[in-house]
Design a protein around this motif. Structure first.
Motif, mmCIF file in Angstrom:
data_model
loop_
_atom_site.group_PDB
_atom_site.id
_atom_site.type_symbol
_atom_site.label_atom_id
_atom_site.label_comp_id
_atom_site.label_asym_id
_atom_site.label_seq_id
_atom_site.Cartn_x
_atom_site.Cartn_y
_atom_site.Cartn_z
ATOM 1 N N HIS A 128 -109.942 86.722 -8.774
ATOM 2 C CA HIS A 128 -110.324 88.030 -8.196
ATOM 3 C C HIS A 128 -111.263 87.917 -7.001
ATOM 4 N N HIS A 129 -111.494 86.722 -6.504
ATOM 5 C CA HIS A 129 -112.429 86.564 -5.394
ATOM 6 C C HIS A 129 -111.715 86.118 -4.120
ATOM 7 N N SER A 130 -110.388 86.157 -4.082
ATOM 8 C CA SER A 130 -109.719 85.483 -2.975
ATOM 9 C C SER A 130 -108.532 86.220 -2.358
ATOM 10 N N GLU A 131 -108.203 87.391 -2.865
ATOM 11 C CA GLU A 131 -106.977 87.992 -2.362
ATOM 12 C C GLU A 131 -107.179 88.858 -1.112
ATOM 13 N N SER A 132 -106.045 89.248 -0.521
ATOM 14 C CA SER A 132 -106.050 90.057 0.708
ATOM 15 C C SER A 132 -105.182 91.287 0.466
ATOM 16 N N LYS A 133 -105.815 92.386 0.140
ATOM 17 C CA LYS A 133 -105.050 93.571 -0.256
ATOM 18 C C LYS A 133 -105.298 94.723 0.707
ATOM 19 N N ILE A 205 -94.729 84.168 24.471
ATOM 20 C CA ILE A 205 -94.635 84.614 23.072
ATOM 21 C C ILE A 205 -95.917 85.371 22.693
ATOM 22 N N THR A 206 -95.730 86.386 21.844
ATOM 23 C CA THR A 206 -96.881 87.146 21.323
ATOM 24 C C THR A 206 -97.155 86.671 19.899
ATOM 25 N N VAL A 207 -98.391 86.328 19.612
ATOM 26 C CA VAL A 207 -98.762 85.987 18.239
ATOM 27 C C VAL A 207 -99.842 86.976 17.796
ATOM 28 N N ILE A 208 -99.583 87.600 16.641
ATOM 29 C CA ILE A 208 -100.505 88.628 16.151
ATOM 30 C C ILE A 208 -101.089 88.182 14.819
ATOM 31 N N SER A 209 -102.388 88.260 14.708
ATOM 32 C CA SER A 209 -103.035 87.939 13.433
ATOM 33 C C SER A 209 -104.343 88.700 13.327
ATOM 34 N N TRP A 210 -105.064 88.495 12.224
ATOM 35 C CA TRP A 210 -106.346 89.183 12.023
ATOM 36 C C TRP A 210 -107.152 88.444 10.962
ATOM 37 N N GLY A 211 -108.431 88.745 10.920
ATOM 38 C CA GLY A 211 -109.298 88.128 9.912
ATOM 39 C C GLY A 211 -109.366 86.619 10.087
ATOM 40 N N ILE A 260 -96.010 86.909 13.570
ATOM 41 C CA ILE A 260 -97.163 87.552 12.934
ATOM 42 C C ILE A 260 -97.662 86.642 11.816
ATOM 43 N N VAL A 261 -98.952 86.457 11.770
ATOM 44 C CA VAL A 261 -99.538 85.607 10.734
ATOM 45 C C VAL A 261 -100.501 86.431 9.889
ATOM 46 N N GLN A 262 -100.155 86.592 8.617
ATOM 47 C CA GLN A 262 -101.024 87.371 7.722
ATOM 48 C C GLN A 262 -101.285 86.609 6.436
ATOM 49 N N GLU A 263 -102.521 86.744 5.950
ATOM 50 C CA GLU A 263 -102.897 86.081 4.699
ATOM 51 C C GLU A 263 -102.361 86.861 3.493
ATOM 52 N N ALA A 264 -102.204 88.155 3.655
ATOM 53 C CA ALA A 264 -101.731 89.003 2.555
ATOM 54 C C ALA A 264 -100.307 88.634 2.156
ATOM 55 N N GLN A 265 -99.933 89.054 0.948
ATOM 56 C CA GLN A 265 -98.576 88.760 0.494
ATOM 57 C C GLN A 265 -97.543 89.472 1.354
ATOM 58 N N LYS A 266 -96.290 89.011 1.225
ATOM 59 C CA LYS A 266 -95.271 89.354 2.203
ATOM 60 C C LYS A 266 -94.844 90.821 2.194
ATOM 61 N N THR A 267 -94.368 91.280 1.031
ATOM 62 C CA THR A 267 -93.696 92.573 0.994
ATOM 63 C C THR A 267 -94.647 93.721 1.283
ATOM 64 N N LEU A 268 -94.283 94.528 2.270
ATOM 65 C CA LEU A 268 -95.078 95.687 2.674
ATOM 66 C C LEU A 268 -96.485 95.345 3.129
ATOM 67 N N GLY A 269 -96.675 94.121 3.609
ATOM 68 C CA GLY A 269 -97.953 93.783 4.230
ATOM 69 C C GLY A 269 -97.999 94.359 5.637
ATOM 70 N N PRO A 270 -99.159 94.254 6.316
ATOM 71 C CA PRO A 270 -99.252 94.788 7.680
ATOM 72 C C PRO A 270 -98.165 94.226 8.606
ATOM 73 N N ILE A 310 -101.927 80.566 1.181
ATOM 74 C CA ILE A 310 -102.450 80.999 2.483
ATOM 75 C C ILE A 310 -101.658 80.292 3.582
ATOM 76 N N PRO A 311 -101.193 81.021 4.599
ATOM 77 C CA PRO A 311 -100.408 80.385 5.669
ATOM 78 C C PRO A 311 -101.105 79.132 6.223
ATOM 79 N N SER A 312 -100.359 78.026 6.235
ATOM 80 C CA SER A 312 -100.935 76.750 6.651
ATOM 81 C C SER A 312 -100.661 76.503 8.136
ATOM 82 N N ILE A 313 -101.369 75.534 8.686
ATOM 83 C CA ILE A 313 -101.149 75.109 10.080
ATOM 84 C C ILE A 313 -99.656 74.792 10.278
#
Lengths: 326, 356
Positions: A128-133, A205-211, A260-270, A310-313
């Motif tokens: 419970h200390h590590s997710e991205s919701k 190329i456009t790369v979009i990420s956050w956090g 797009i690179v997001q830490e959150a899970q795939k379905t319906l993420g940003p 978490i998405p890796s290098i």
């Protein structure tokens, strides 16, 4: 100005805004004497007293619930939830009340509060200390959801959030709290909420990420640029809701490719929404399918395996290279 | 195992006007004649408004709605104990309380007719809108009180909920916060014995709801919620204490939901007619009328005049509601945020293209 970490930058923003505006207060579990478990609120109770830096009982729903009342009655509470994993207990009040008071009363009662919470993985913590919701919050009409990525933008976005007339969920990438320091201007200038930030301009190329993912992505981009001699445009999304469709569309129209690179899970993420926005506004400019690198649709693993969630290098590199080569 | 008693607690019960309208002279609050007449008037206006709303719902002129018949004293008399600077934080079964606050009768008609416009009162800045999520309003009351206290204002908050909501986590959390913060708030639980179809016996295994105040370290008592004088006196004392900085109070007002939860359920399905008949004998309005008559403050002529006045007031409210046709279709887009949001500007345009 010395270089500051994100923790110091947020702490400074709180100090300055509480000094400037006496309706601002901070509240939460262990935020007073202890300065918060990550020390974000360090020194505030000493300076502003127990009434404006409130150590609350342990009950997340009442923290936001009472903050709603304070906001209705003229204060601007900045409430801390210790970890985003405990914030789901605030969702009822957030969706049911904070988000709705303005519309419910046609603007008569408003709720200018900030709900701060650390989120994301990479700190070897318990369950419970590590997710991205962030999606939970972004899907709540009437609430803004903000994720800063650097000390300077955390400072400016937090000032923007406190001064905003509506509820703002401010999700802090805890992996970036002390990961680096940055040259810093503490000039009290707020950043407008709802805008993405172009970190570096580019044409291929456009790369979009956050956090926290933004920094991992930046490293990948350095290598890709070195290796392939391409020009990459990097966008820090910053505002999950509302989302800056214009900046995304302008960039993709220019580059014709996007990852797009997001830490959150795939379905319906940003990322899903970003792809929809590209579909709405820039589809005919695309030269390759838009790719997303995300967490999987699984419960956040304990930290021994979280590096695979978490998405890796490597995954980010593959996605960018494949999109460039398409 | 050796043990010793470390604490003992009592829960007291207050009744001043019994169900036959007989007053306990020793406890009777010394209220001016006008205040007593106003109390009766508030309860009567609430009763008649509920009855009309029910009729309107059956005729299809408004949507589903809750009624408060039988509970006029427990919210109405409580609200009449408030001072000008106090806040009212209710749920949705405080018709009399809202009327006592000065809410106009067309407001609930608008709400139950589907309009947010019923939710605010320009002239009553400290009356919060209905709270539909049970118990969720109680933490708001605590926060409102905290803000007043922080600014050094002499202002208290009067909050309402029912017996069902007293099972909600938010309610318990809020009472604890209020007590820890010595928040100037008064919590009135209208224990009407039924949460839709769930009787009190299935709601809790505590002897009283009032005793929960003891657990949270605040003064608490149970009152006869159908006794306007008891409700008034208990609430007045609690609000005075709150404004003096002495912290919150929990008041459990024993009352009865004489009719359905909302127009969408039929109480015959889950409770006996006998029980409802028993409670009818304890009607808060009937006994208060007997009390007023005993004091020579009331008679049939005054009753007839009041009924006529209320009828006209309700007719005017219905007329206002029925004529409320010029509403702005895209108003929801006006009040999502206090700042402009680009995606909503775009979506509003599409909404307006199709909105009827």
């Amino acid at each position: 100005m010395p270089k500051l970490t994100m923790v110091q930058a947020i702490n400074l923003a709180l100090h300055q805004e509480m000094e400037k505006d006496e309706s601002v207060l901070v509240m939460g579990q262990d935020i007073g004497k202890n300065g918060g478990v990550f020390r974000l609120t360090d020194g505030l109770q000493d300076k502003f007293g127990e009434d404006r830096a409130i150590d609350t009982p342990l009950a997340e729903s009442a923290i936001i619930g009472s903050a709603i009342g304070m906001a209705i009655n003229g204060l601007k509470p900045v409430a801390e939830i210790q970890f985003s994993g405990f914030s789901y207990l605030t969702l009822g009040q957030l969706e049911g009340n904070a988000a709705r008071f303005r519309n419910r009363t046609l603007g008569k009662f408003t709720v200018p509060l900030v709900l701060r919470m650390p989120f994301g993985g990479g700190v070897r913590a318990l369950e419970h200390h590590s997710e991205s919701k962030e999606t939970y919050y972004a899907h709540t009409a009437g609430v803004k959801t903000i994720i800063p990525s650097t000390p300077q933008t955390a400072y400016r976005l937090l000032l923007g959030a406190i001064r905003d007339p509506d509820p703002v969920v401010f999700m802090e990438p805890k992996h970036s709290y002390r990961a680096f320091k940055e040259e810093f201007e503490a000039d009290g200038e707020a950043m407008e909420l709802g805008k993405a930030r172009i970190v570096q301009e580019g044409t291929d190329i456009t790369v979009i990420s956050w956090g926290a993912m933004l920094h991992r992505t930046e490293k990948v981009i350095e290598d890709v640029v070195d290796k392939h001699g391409v020009s990459v445009e990097l966008i820090d999304l910053q505002s999950i809701a509302p989302m800056d469709a214009q900046t995304i569309a302008d960039s993709v129209k220019k580059t014709g490719r996007a990852v797009i690179v997001q830490e959150a899970q795939k379905t319906l993420g940003p990322a899903s929404e970003i792809i929809s926005l590209i579909n709405d506004n820039a589809l005919m400019y695309l030269e390759a399918p838009v790719k997303r690198v995300t967490g999987y649709d699984i419960v956040m693993p304990y930290f021994a395996r979280e590096n695979n969630q978490i998405p890796s290098i490597e995954r980010i590199t593959d996605a960018i290279e494949e999109t460039l080569a398409f | 195992m050796p043990s010793k008693v470390i604490a003992r607690f009592d829960v007291s019960y207050l009744q001043i006007l019994d169900e036959n309208g007989k007053v306990d002279k020793g406890l009777e609050p010394k209220l001016p004649r006008e205040k007593l007449l106003e109390m009766y008037r508030v309860m009567m206006r609430a009763r008649r408004l509920d009855e009309r709303l029910l009729k309107m719902q059956r005729q299809g002129r408004v949507g589903t709605l809750p009624v408060s018949v039988g509970q006029e004293a427990s919210s109405g008399a409580a609200a009449m104990a408030m001072a000008e600077e106090d806040w009212f934080v209710g749920s949705y079964r405080e018709v009399a309380g809202r009327i006592a606050m000065g809410e106009e009768m067309h407001k609930p008609m608008l709400i139950y007719g589907g309009f947010e416009e019923g939710n605010y009162n320009e002239d009553i800045p400290r009356l919060l809108p209905l709270a539909v999520i049970l118990g969720s309003q109680i933490p708001h009351a605590v926060g409102i009180a905290y803000a007043s206290k922080l600014r050094g204002e002499k202002s208290a908050v009067l909050a309402f909920n029912g017996d069902g909501a007293a099972s909600e986590g938010d309610w318990h959390e809020a009472l604890n916060f209020a007590s820890v913060w010595k928040s100037p708030s008064v919590f009135v639980v209208q224990n009407n014995h039924w949460a839709i179809s769930t009787p009190l016996s299935k709601q809790m295994n505590s002897e009283t709801i009032a005793q929960r105040g003891i657990a949270y370290g605040m003064p608490c008592l149970q009152v006869d919620g159908n006794d306007a004088l008891a409700v008034y006196k208990a609430t007045k004392e609690a609000l005075d204490r709150a404004r003096k900085g002495e912290g919150p109070t929990l008041i459990e007002a024993l009352t009865y939901r004489m009719l359905m939860h909302t127009t969408a359920d039929d109480p015959k399905k889950y409770r006996s007619d006998e029980e409802a008949e028993e409670w009818k004998k304890r009607d808060p309005i009937t006994r208060f009328k007997i009390y007023l008559q005993g004091k020579k403050l009331w008679n049939d002529k005054k009753e007839a005049e009041l009924e006529e006045e209320i009828k006209q007031e309700i007719d005017a409210a219905v007329k206002y509601y029925e004529n409320f046709k010029e509403f702005k279709l895209d108003q929801p887009f006006d009040h999502q945020f206090g700042t402009e949001v680009a995606s909503l500007v775009e979506q509003r345009a599409e909404y307006n293209k199709y909105a009827r």
